[in-house]
Design a protein around this motif. Structure first.
Motif, short mmCIF file in Angstrom:
data_model
loop_
_atom_site.label_atom_id
_atom_site.label_comp_id
_atom_site.label_asym_id
_atom_site.label_seq_id
_atom_site.Cartn_x
_atom_site.Cartn_y
_atom_site.Cartn_z
N GLU A 124 0.82 -1.21 0.00
CA GLU A 124 0.00 0.00 0.00
C GLU A 124 0.86 1.27 0.00
O GLU A 124 0.55 2.22 -0.72
N ILE A 125 1.93 1.29 0.76
CA ILE A 125 2.77 2.49 0.81
C ILE A 125 3.43 2.72 -0.54
O ILE A 125 3.56 3.85 -1.00
N ILE A 126 3.83 1.66 -1.22
CA ILE A 126 4.42 1.80 -2.55
C ILE A 126 3.37 2.32 -3.54
O ILE A 126 3.66 3.21 -4.36
N ILE A 127 2.16 1.82 -3.45
CA ILE A 127 1.10 2.29 -4.35
C ILE A 127 0.82 3.78 -4.13
O ILE A 127 0.76 4.55 -5.08
N LEU A 128 0.66 4.17 -2.86
CA LEU A 128 0.33 5.57 -2.58
C LEU A 128 1.47 6.52 -2.97
O LEU A 128 1.23 7.55 -3.60
N ARG A 129 2.70 6.18 -2.60
CA ARG A 129 3.81 7.10 -2.82
C ARG A 129 4.36 7.03 -4.25
O ARG A 129 4.63 8.05 -4.86
N LYS A 130 4.52 5.82 -4.79
CA LYS A 130 5.18 5.67 -6.08
C LYS A 130 4.22 5.66 -7.26
O LYS A 130 4.52 6.21 -8.31
N LEU A 131 3.07 5.03 -7.11
CA LEU A 131 2.11 4.99 -8.22
C LEU A 131 1.20 6.21 -8.22
O LEU A 131 1.03 6.86 -9.24
N LYS A 132 0.60 6.50 -7.07
CA LYS A 132 -0.34 7.61 -6.97
C LYS A 132 0.35 8.94 -6.71
O LYS A 132 -0.26 9.99 -6.81
N GLU A 133 1.62 8.87 -6.37
CA GLU A 133 2.47 10.05 -6.18
C GLU A 133 1.95 11.03 -5.13
O GLU A 133 2.04 12.24 -5.28
#
Length: 176
Positions: A124-133
């Protein structure tokens, strides 16, 4: 707050953030119908609780927080195996050559395969920070964490993802 005013605000937010929230939920659960339902539930809950929105965060962060909580609740109830299937695309050239497109697609699939093996907080942290920026501050607001926890968890998550990719022999070098 008058019902018409609430309707107008929520409709405006839905038009502005609805698609992005749907994509966020869909990436988390990989179920199109369920993602649609959770997106609608997010805006329904926002409508019901609009008076509690203190505006100390942006409406975008508040809506993602609601979406996050609803999604986590659904996952806890169903406990599905979550597989992330596509995206994590590396954006570079607007018109890549066919062999570059194939390489990007293969890398994306391998990253998602590795990402799906990580624990849910890392994913989830990767999705929020890296994908969703989302910014660190926004991510902290969505997850209900301190900014320090977001930073340290992201660091550990990226290292775990890199380790998983190296274990599979799929990536040369770092992801970050």
């Amino acid at each position: 707050m008058v019902e018409n005013e609430k309707d107008k605000i929520i409709l405006e937010w839905y038009e502005k953030f609805g698609e992005a929230i749907f994509k966020y939920i869909f990436i988390m659960i990989q179920d199109y119908q369920q993602a649609e339902d959770l997106t609608n539930d997010t805006f329904l809950k926002a409508f019901i609780h609009l008076e509690t929105f203190k505006r100390d965060a942006s409406e975008k962060t508040w809506l993602y927080r609601i979406a996050h909580n609803l999604t986590v609740d659904m996952i806890r109830k169903k406990k599905p195996v979550i597989l992330l299937k596509e995206a994590f695309l590396f954006k570079k050239d607007e018109n890549p050559l066919p062999e570059e497109m194939l390489q990007i697609r293969e890398q994306s699939l391998e990253i998602y395969k590795a990402l799906s093996t990580l624990k849910s907080t890392y994913r989830e942290i990767i999705i929020l920070r890296k994908l969703k920026e989302f910014s660190i501050e926004e991510t902290a607001g969505i997850l209900g964490w301190s900014e320090a926890k977001v930073k340290s968890t992201l660091f550990r998550a990226m290292r775990a993802l890199e380790k998983e990719l190296k274990k599979e022999g799929e990536l040369n070098g770092k992801i970050i």
